[in-house]
Design a protein around this motif. Structure first.
Motif, PDB file in Angstrom:
ATOM      1  N   LEU B 575       0.828  -1.215   0.000  1.00 49.65           N
ATOM      2  CA  LEU B 575       0.000   0.000   0.000  1.00 49.65           C
ATOM      3  C   LEU B 575       0.861   1.262   0.000  1.00 49.65           C
ATOM      4  CD1 LEU B 575      -2.815  -1.101   2.486  1.00 49.65           C
ATOM      5  CD2 LEU B 575      -3.005  -0.865   0.006  1.00 49.65           C
ATOM      6  N   VAL B 576       2.010   1.179   0.659  1.00 55.30           N
ATOM      7  CA  VAL B 576       2.916   2.327   0.672  1.00 55.30           C
ATOM      8  C   VAL B 576       3.475   2.546  -0.730  1.00 55.30           C
ATOM      9  CG1 VAL B 576       5.136   3.188   1.547  1.00 55.30           C
ATOM     10  CG2 VAL B 576       3.499   2.115   3.107  1.00 55.30           C
ATOM     11  N   GLN B 577       3.866   1.421  -1.362  1.00 52.77           N
ATOM     12  CA  GLN B 577       4.422   1.531  -2.713  1.00 52.77           C
ATOM     13  C   GLN B 577       3.394   2.083  -3.704  1.00 52.77           C
ATOM     14  OE1 GLN B 577       5.807  -2.476  -2.965  1.00 52.77           O
ATOM     15  NE2 GLN B 577       7.914  -1.945  -2.404  1.00 52.77           N
ATOM     16  N   GLN B 578       2.124   1.750  -3.440  1.00 51.36           N
ATOM     17  CA  GLN B 578       1.056   2.272  -4.312  1.00 51.36           C
ATOM     18  C   GLN B 578       0.622   3.677  -3.896  1.00 51.36           C
ATOM     19  OE1 GLN B 578      -1.857  -0.796  -3.756  1.00 51.36           O
ATOM     20  NE2 GLN B 578      -0.888  -2.209  -5.194  1.00 51.36           N
ATOM     21  N   GLN B 579       1.353   4.202  -2.916  1.00 50.10           N
ATOM     22  CA  GLN B 579       1.079   5.550  -2.383  1.00 50.10           C
ATOM     23  C   GLN B 579      -0.329   5.676  -1.812  1.00 50.10           C
ATOM     24  OE1 GLN B 579       2.372   8.332  -5.433  1.00 50.10           O
ATOM     25  NE2 GLN B 579       4.398   8.192  -4.534  1.00 50.10           N
ATOM     26  N   GLN B 580      -0.847   4.584  -1.309  1.00 47.57           N
ATOM     27  CA  GLN B 580      -2.153   4.657  -0.649  1.00 47.57           C
ATOM     28  C   GLN B 580      -1.997   4.928   0.840  1.00 47.57           C
ATOM     29  OE1 GLN B 580      -5.232   2.020  -1.953  1.00 47.57           O
ATOM     30  NE2 GLN B 580      -3.892   1.203  -3.540  1.00 47.57           N
ATOM     31  N   ILE B 581      -0.856   4.514   1.364  1.00 52.90           N
ATOM     32  CA  ILE B 581      -0.524   4.917   2.731  1.00 52.90           C
ATOM     33  C   ILE B 581       0.594   5.944   2.619  1.00 52.90           C
ATOM     34  CG2 ILE B 581       0.503   4.198   4.928  1.00 52.90           C
ATOM     35  CD1 ILE B 581      -0.831   1.527   4.639  1.00 52.90           C
ATOM     36  N   LEU B 582       0.397   7.087   3.241  1.00 55.59           N
ATOM     37  CA  LEU B 582       1.417   8.137   3.183  1.00 55.59           C
ATOM     38  C   LEU B 582       1.993   8.364   4.578  1.00 55.59           C
ATOM     39  CD1 LEU B 582      -0.452  10.717   0.921  1.00 55.59           C
ATOM     40  CD2 LEU B 582       1.366   9.120   0.247  1.00 55.59           C
ATOM     41  N   PHE B 583       3.306   8.262   4.685  1.00 56.86           N
ATOM     42  CA  PHE B 583       3.944   8.551   5.961  1.00 56.86           C
ATOM     43  C   PHE B 583       4.270  10.037   6.003  1.00 56.86           C
ATOM     44  CE2 PHE B 583       5.351   3.946   5.667  1.00 56.86           C
ATOM     45  CZ  PHE B 583       4.410   3.511   6.575  1.00 56.86           C
ATOM     46  N   GLN B 584       3.433  10.781   6.709  1.00 52.91           N
ATOM     47  CA  GLN B 584       3.627  12.229   6.716  1.00 52.91           C
ATOM     48  C   GLN B 584       4.536  12.694   7.838  1.00 52.91           C
ATOM     49  OE1 GLN B 584      -0.561  12.528   6.477  1.00 52.91           O
ATOM     50  NE2 GLN B 584      -0.505  13.816   4.648  1.00 52.91           N
ATOM     51  N   ASN B 585       4.500  11.955   8.951  1.00 56.38           N
ATOM     52  CA  ASN B 585       5.404  12.304  10.056  1.00 56.38           C
ATOM     53  C   ASN B 585       6.652  11.443   9.954  1.00 56.38           C
ATOM     54  OD1 ASN B 585       3.320  13.829  11.048  1.00 56.38           O
ATOM     55  ND2 ASN B 585       2.573  12.180  12.382  1.00 56.38           N
ATOM     56  N   LYS B 586       7.802  12.085   9.948  1.00 57.48           N
ATOM     57  CA  LYS B 586       9.029  11.283   9.944  1.00 57.48           C
ATOM     58  C   LYS B 586       9.490  11.084  11.381  1.00 57.48           C
ATOM     59  CE  LYS B 586       9.476  10.689   5.529  1.00 57.48           C
ATOM     60  NZ  LYS B 586       9.324   9.384   4.907  1.00 57.48           N
ATOM     61  N   LEU B 587       9.997   9.903  11.654  1.00 52.81           N
ATOM     62  CA  LEU B 587      10.562   9.648  12.975  1.00 52.81           C
ATOM     63  C   LEU B 587      12.084   9.718  12.871  1.00 52.81           C
ATOM     64  CD1 LEU B 587       7.666   8.436  13.227  1.00 52.81           C
ATOM     65  CD2 LEU B 587       8.627   6.837  14.866  1.00 52.81           C
ATOM     66  N   HIS B 588      12.739   9.909  14.005  1.00 49.35           N
ATOM     67  CA  HIS B 588      14.200  10.006  13.975  1.00 49.35           C
ATOM     68  C   HIS B 588      14.806   9.044  14.971  1.00 49.35           C
ATOM     69  CE1 HIS B 588      13.860  13.527  11.474  1.00 49.35           C
ATOM     70  NE2 HIS B 588      12.884  13.935  12.289  1.00 49.35           N
ATOM     71  N   GLY B 589      16.008   8.620  14.695  1.00 48.39           N
ATOM     72  CA  GLY B 589      16.722   7.815  15.665  1.00 48.39           C
ATOM     73  C   GLY B 589      17.003   6.410  15.166  1.00 48.39           C
ATOM     74  N   LYS B 590      17.527   5.616  16.088  1.00 47.82           N
ATOM     75  CA  LYS B 590      17.979   4.269  15.724  1.00 47.82           C
ATOM     76  C   LYS B 590      17.083   3.203  16.360  1.00 47.82           C
ATOM     77  CE  LYS B 590      22.516   3.035  15.947  1.00 47.82           C
ATOM     78  NZ  LYS B 590      23.713   2.585  16.686  1.00 47.82           N
ATOM     79  N   VAL B 591      16.622   2.256  15.544  1.00 48.70           N
ATOM     80  CA  VAL B 591      15.872   1.109  16.072  1.00 48.70           C
ATOM     81  C   VAL B 591      16.798  -0.091  16.088  1.00 48.70           C
ATOM     82  CG1 VAL B 591      13.801  -0.303  15.840  1.00 48.70           C
ATOM     83  CG2 VAL B 591      13.965   1.866  14.617  1.00 48.70           C
ATOM     84  N   ALA B 592      16.947  -0.698  17.256  1.00 51.32           N
ATOM     85  CA  ALA B 592      17.651  -1.979  17.330  1.00 51.32           C
ATOM     86  C   ALA B 592      16.592  -3.053  17.122  1.00 51.32           C
ATOM     87  CB  ALA B 592      18.327  -2.130  18.687  1.00 51.32           C
ATOM     88  N   PHE B 593      16.787  -3.847  16.093  1.00 51.02           N
ATOM     89  CA  PHE B 593      15.705  -4.742  15.668  1.00 51.02           C
ATOM     90  C   PHE B 593      16.082  -6.206  15.870  1.00 51.02           C
ATOM     91  CE2 PHE B 593      12.921  -6.884  12.623  1.00 51.02           C
ATOM     92  CZ  PHE B 593      11.713  -6.241  12.880  1.00 51.02           C
ATOM     93  N   HIS B 594      15.138  -6.956  16.433  1.00 50.08           N
ATOM     94  CA  HIS B 594      15.340  -8.405  16.599  1.00 50.08           C
ATOM     95  C   HIS B 594      14.411  -9.148  15.649  1.00 50.08           C
ATOM     96  CE1 HIS B 594      15.866 -12.363  18.373  1.00 50.08           C
ATOM     97  NE2 HIS B 594      14.562 -12.450  18.536  1.00 50.08           N
ATOM     98  N   ILE B 595      14.976 -10.008  14.818  1.00 46.36           N
ATOM     99  CA  ILE B 595      14.164 -10.802  13.892  1.00 46.36           C
ATOM    100  C   ILE B 595      13.757 -12.092  14.597  1.00 46.36           C
ATOM    101  CG2 ILE B 595      14.135 -11.990  11.655  1.00 46.36           C
ATOM    102  CD1 ILE B 595      16.327 -10.043  10.737  1.00 46.36           C
TER     103      ILE B 595
END
Lengths: 155, 697
Positions: B575-595
Motif C-alpha cells: 500500500l505504501v508503494q502504491q502511495q495509498q498509505i502516506l507517511f507524513q510524520n518522519k521519525l528520527h533515531g535508531k531502532v535496534a531490531f530483533h528478527i
C-alpha cells in the motif's frame, strides 16, 4: 624451479611418483644437481620408506581453478602415498590442464574410472589441516604441511 | 535424567563459552562461503533434488552400486543390523589374523558402536581423526557431527595427550599436531585393517567418496592390506555430477570451505608396489533406514548430508551441548535419527527443542527437521504422557477469554508472590518470569465498536489476530487497522482461534490438528473468494502458511488459506508503494531490531525493516544468529528445562542491547518482546506502533 623450493625447506631425500620419462628425466637432473637423494621405494616396507622421505613429487592429471585443486589419478598406491606421507608435496601441473569449476570435472573422473577400472583419485586442495580443537585452523596434520604446485608448458 | 544432565551442562560456563564461540565461528564461516553463491536457494534446491531423487530410487541405486563395485573386485556386504556389520568386520580380522585397526572418521561406525565388539574381542582400534581420537581417549561420545571434540579446550586436549604419552604435550596447537602426527604415523604404518566411512557412493561406477581435511582418510585407505568402508545405504547417488554437487555442499555447509582438502574417489582396490593381493570391502548399512524410508513421517531425515549446520544454529544445543542434546547422533537432525535408529527412549532430548524452526532454515537439503521433531515428541508424549507444565501452558490460551474478562483482578493475582510460588510448585510455571499482562479491552471488543467512515470504494482484508494481539497488546492490531484505514482498506475479523502452535511445540499434534482444522474452516470461505488474509504474529503466519497444511495432509482448503496469507508488513508495504498509505510524520533515531525465528522462514522481517527505514528510522539488526530463548512459552517453565535454558540462551543477545545505545528496540513477535524486555530491562515496541506514529488520520 624445484631445487630452490626444496633447498629452502632443507629437503635431503625426495621420491617421485609415476610420470612420463621426459619429465622424470628433467626432474631427476635438477634434483641431482641440487644434491638431493632420490629414494625409490621397493619391497615390503614401501610405506615406511615413503614415510621417512622429506618430499614427494607427483604429476597432476588436471586441476580446478575455482577451488585451487590438483587431481591425481592413481592405479598404484605408491603414487598415492607419495603425495600423502611426506611433509612436503610438490605437484607438477601442465598449464593447459586447468578446469574452471569443480563440477566440470565429472566427465574426466568418469572416463578415468571407466578406462582404468581400479583406481584411486584424489582431489587435493592445499596442505592437510584440522579445526577440530576449538574450531581453530591449523595446517599440517597427517598429510603434507606444504603443497607446492609447479606449472609447466604453455597456457 | 535429561533435566539433571542439562542442569550440570548449564553450570559449565567455560565450556559453554567455548562451545558458543566455536558455533559462531562455524556459522560465520558458512555464511561467508555462501556469499559466493549468487543463489542460495538454487544451491539448496540442487542438493535437495539430488537427495530426494536418490532416496526414492534407492533400491535400484543399491543394486547398480553393488554390481559395479563387485565388477572392480570390491566385496559388498549388506548389513541389516549393527550386529551384522560389526560381526563382518570381526570375521575379516579373524581370517587375516590381524590385531590393529586404524579408523578414519565414520559417524556410521559410531552409530553401530563398532569399537566396542572389536575391543571386547581383544583387537586394538585407533581413531585417527583428531577430534575422534580426543573423544576416544576421553571415553566420550561425539559432541558435534562434524567437530566431535568441539567442547574440549586446547588445554584439555594437551592434558589428554600428555596422559596418553606420559610425556608432557604443551598446550599449543602446533605442538599438539606434531605429537599427533608422530604418534599416529606408526598406527597407519602397522595397521592390518583400515576402516573408513564414506560421504557418498556413486552407483554408476561402484565408487565411494571419502572426504577428509587431515589426510588420515587417504592413509587408512591405502596402507593397510584391507580397507573396509562402512556406509549408510542413504549415501548412494547415481552419477559423478550428483556426487560433485554434494561434495561442494558438504564443504560449504559444514566448514565454510570451498571444498574439503582431500576428496578421494575409491574404485576397487589399487595395488601397493608389487602387492596386488589386497582387499576392499563395502559394508552397506540398513539398521533401520529402510523402515525410515517407508515411514513417510521420517523419510526426509535420510536426506541429511551430515554437515552439522543445524547444530550450529540450535540455541538449546548451544547451551547444553551434544552429550545432553544428543545420544550418538547429536543436535536437531539427531532427534529423528536417534528415535529411529537407537530407539525412542534414547531420543528424550527431543524435549529440549523448542520449535524455533531455524534448523530447517539453515539445512542445505531443506529438511523439515522441526516437523520430524514434533512427531518424535508426539510419539514420546503418547508413550509416556504429557508433562503437567506443558499441559498448563498449552491451556494458557484457552483461559485467556476469562483472564481478559477479569483482567485487573487476574493480573493482580498473578503478581502475588504466594500465587506464583504456588503456580511454580503445582504447575511448574517459573515464578521469576514475567507473565503477559491481560488487557480488559480485547481487540475483538474494540473492533466491534470501531469507527466506521470508510468510503464506498473501500477494499477489504481479513485479519488473523492471534493471542498477543487479542489479549495482551490490542494496540498492535489497532495500529494496523488504523494504518489500513488511512488507505481506505477495511478489516474483516472472522471468528477465529489463536494459532495453537504451542501444541506443535509440545508434541500434542492431535490437538494442533483440531485447531488447524477449525481455523482453516473459518478462513477458507474468504480464501476461496480470493480475499487476502493478513497476520501480525510471525508464529501465527508461519502456522497458517506452513504448519496447518502439514497438519492437515496438505488439504485443498489448507493450501488455499496458506496461499492467500500474507504478513501484515508485506501488505502495508504494498500500500505504501502504491502511495495509498502516506507517511507524513518522519521519525528520527535508531531502532535496534530483533528478527524472530519464525520470521526467518517467512521474509526475515524484510518488509518491516524497509518500512521502518521509510519513516526515517535507522535500523540496526541485532542478532546472535540464534533464537532469543523464550521460544513460545518454553521459557516460562521452571527449572533447567525451561527458564534456566531460556536465560542462558538469551544472555549473549541481551548484552548486545545493553552494550549499545538505541532509541527504540523493536521486534514483531510478542514472545520475543517478553524475553527481550525481561532480559534487558528495556522497553520493546512493536514496529506497527512505530509505523502508526508516522501517519496522520
Amino acid at each position: 624451479m624445484l631445487a630452490p623450493i626444496l633447498t629452502s625447506e632443507n629437503v635431503q631425500t625426495v621420491t617421485l611418483a609415476k610420470m612420463s620419462m621426459e619429465i622424470r628425466d628433467k626432474v631427476r637432473k635438477s634434483l641431482i644437481h641440487a644434491n638431493m637423494q632420490i629414494v625409490e621405494p621397493k619391497g615390503i616396507n614401501i610405506s615406511r620408506t615413503l614415510s621417512e622421505v622429506d618430499a614427494g613429487i607427483t604429476l597432476s592429471n588436471f586441476a580446478i581453478a575455482e577451488t585451487g585443486t590438483v587431481a591425481e589419478i592413481c592405479h598404484q598406491d605408491v603414487d598415492r602415498l607419495t603425495s600423502a606421507l611426506p611433509r612436503i608435496h610438490i605437484c607438477l601441473l601442465q598449464c593447459d590442464q586447468i578446469l574452471g569449476a569443480l563440477t566440470e570435472s565429472a566427465s574426466l573422473l568418469r572416463s578415468a574410472v571407466k578406462t582404468y577400472g581400479k583406481s584411486a583419485i584424489s582431489l587435493i586442495s592445499g596442505p592437510s589441516r584440522t579445526a577440530d580443537v576449538e574450531l581453530k585452523l591449523v595446517l599440517g596434520v597427517h598429510g603434507p604441511h606444504q603443497v607446492h604446485v609447479v606449472t609447466y608448458g604453455e597456457e | 535424567m535429561l533435566v539433571e544432565k542439562l542442569k550440570e551442562a548449564l553450570h559449565e560456563e567455560d565450556r559453554l563459552a567455548a562451545l558458543y564461540g566455536a558455533m559462531k565461528r562455524g556459522r560465520d564461516q558458512r555464511a561467508e562461503a555462501l556469499e559466493e553463491f549468487e543463489d542460495f536457494n538454487g544451491f539448496r534446491n540442487e542438493i535437495k533434488a539430488i537427495k530426494d531423487r536418490s532416496i526414492s530410487n534407492l533400491d535400484q541405486l543399491l543394486e547398480e552400486f553393488s554390481i559395479q563395485a563387485r565388477k572392480k573386485g570390491t566385496q559388498v556386504f549388506m548389513a541389516q543390523t549393527a550386529d551384522q556389520a560389526n560381526d563382518y568386520v570381526l570375521s575379516i580380522l579373524k581370517r587375516i589374523g590381524g590385531h590393529l585397526v586404524a579408523k578414519s572418521k565414520s559417524l556410521t561406525s559410531e552409530e553401530i558402536e563398532l569399537n566396542r565388539p572389536l575391543e571386547a574381542a581383544g583387537y586394538s582400534v585407533v581413531e585417527t581423526d583428531l577430534g575422534e581420537r580426543i573423544i576416544q581417549l576421553a571415553k566420550e561420545k561425539p559432541f558435534h557431527l562434524v567437530f566431535p571434540a568441539i567442547h574440549k579446550t586446547t588445554q584439555e586436549v594437551s592434558d589428554i595427550f600428555s596422559q596418553e604419552s606420559r610425556i608432557p604435550v604443551n598446550s599449543d596447537l602446533k605442538e599438539i599436531m606434531e605429537y599427533v602426527r608422530t604418534a599416529l604415523r606408526d598406527v597407519f604404518l602397522s595397521a592390518d585393517i583400515g576402516v573408513s566411512g564414506a560421504n557418498i557412493g556413486i552407483a554408476e561406477s561402484g565408487t565411494v567418496v571419502v572426504e577428509t581435511n587431515e589426510g588420515n582418510g587417504r592413509l587408512v585407505a591405502s596402507i593397510p592390506k584391507v580397507h573396509v568402508v562402512i556406509m549408510g545405504m542413504e549415501k548412494i547417488v547415481s552419477t559423478f555430477e550428483e556426487a560433485l554437487a554434494l561434495i561442494r555442499g558438504h564443504a560449504v555447509s559444514a566448514t565454510g570451505q570451498r571444498t574439503t582438502t582431500y576428496v578421494s574417489f575409491i574404485t576397487g582396490r589399487t595395488p601397493l608396489g608389487s602387492d596386488s593381493n589386497r582387499e576392499l570391502h563395502f559394508i552397506i548399512l540398513d539398521n533401520g533406514r529402510k523402515r525410515m524410508m517407508e515411514d513417510g513421517r521420517f523419510t526426509e531425515a535420510l536426506s541429511c548430508i551430515r554437515c552439522g549446520a543445524c547444530m550450529n544454529i540450535c540455541a538449546p544445543y548451544s547451551v547444553s551441548g551434544g552429550h545432553v542434546f544428543g545420544h550418538i547422533y547429536p543436535g536437531p537432525i539427531g532427534i529423528p535419527w536417534t528415535a529411529n535408529i537407537h530407539g525412542l527412549d534414547k531420543a528424550k532430548f527431543a524435549h529440549l527443542c523448542f520449535s524455533c524452526g531455524l534448523c530447517k532454515e539453515i539445512c542445505p537439503a531443506e529438511i523439515d527437521i522441526p516437523r520430524m521433531i514434533s512427531k518424535v515428541k508426539e510419539m514420546d508424549v503418547q508413550a509416556e504422557g504429557q508433562l503437567l507444565v506443558n499441559r498448563v501452558l498449552e491451556k494458557y490460551e484457552t483461559m485467556a477469554p476469562f483472564a481478559s474478562y477479569i483482567a485487573p483482578v487476574w493480573n493482580w493475582v498473578m503478581h502475588r508472590e504466594t500465587v506464583r510460588t504456588l503456580m511454580e510448585k503445582v504447575a511448574g510455571i517459573d515464578r521469576t518470569r514475567a507473565l503477559p499482562q491481560f488487557k480488559r479491552q480485547r481487540f475483538s471488543k474494540w473492533y466491534r465498536n470501531k469507527r466506521q467512515g470508510y468510503t464506498s470504494d473501500t477494499s477489504k482484508v481479513v485479519l488473523f489476530v492471534d493471542f498477543f494481539g487479542e489479549y495482551i497488546e490490542p494496540e498492535v492490531p489497532i495500529a494496523l487497522v488504523e494504518l489500513l484505514a488511512s488507505a481506505n482498506v477495511d478489516v474483516i475479523l472472522p471468528p477465529q482461534k489463536t494459532s495453537g502452535y504451542p501444541f506443535v511445540a509440545y508434541g500434542d499434534l492431535r490437538k494442533a490438528e483440531e485447531i488447524a482444522r477449525l481455523n482453516v474452516t473459518l478462513l477458507y470461505p474468504y480464501a476461496k473468494q480470493g480475499q487476502d488474509i493478513i497476520s501480525i504474529e510471525p508464529t501465527a503466519t508461519y502456522s497458517l502458511k506452513y504448519s496447518y497444511p502439514d497438519l492437515l495432509d496438505r488439504s485443498h482448503e489448507s493450501l488455499a488459506v496458506a496461499s492467500r496469507t500474507f504478513e501484515a508488513s508485506e501488505y502495508i508495504r504494498k500500500l505504501v508503494q502504491q502511495q495509498q498509505i502516506l507517511f507524513q510524520n518522519k521519525l528520527h533515531g535508531k531502532v535496534a531490531f530483533h528478527i524472530s525465528c519464525h520470521e526467518r522462514a517467512l521474509t526475515s522481517s524484510k518488509h518491516t525493516i524497509e518500512l521502518l527505514k521509510g519513516i526515517g528510522l535507522q535500523v540496526d539488526i541485532r542478532e546472535t544468529g540464534m533464537c532469543c530463548g523464550m521460544a513460545g512459552t518454553f521459557g516460562l517453565k521452571t527449572g533447567p528445562l525451561g527458564a534456566g535454558l531460556s536465560a542462558a540462551i538469551g544472555k549473549p543477545l541481551f548484552e548486545l542491547y545493553k552494550e549499545q545505545r538505541q532509541d527504540y528496540i523493536s521486534s514483531e513477535s510478542g514472545v520475543c518482546k517478553l524475553q527481550l524486555q525481561q532480559g534487558t530491562g528495556l522497553e520493546v515496541i512493536h514496529p506497527l506502533k512505530l509505523l502508526r506514529k508516522a501517519i496522520v488520520l
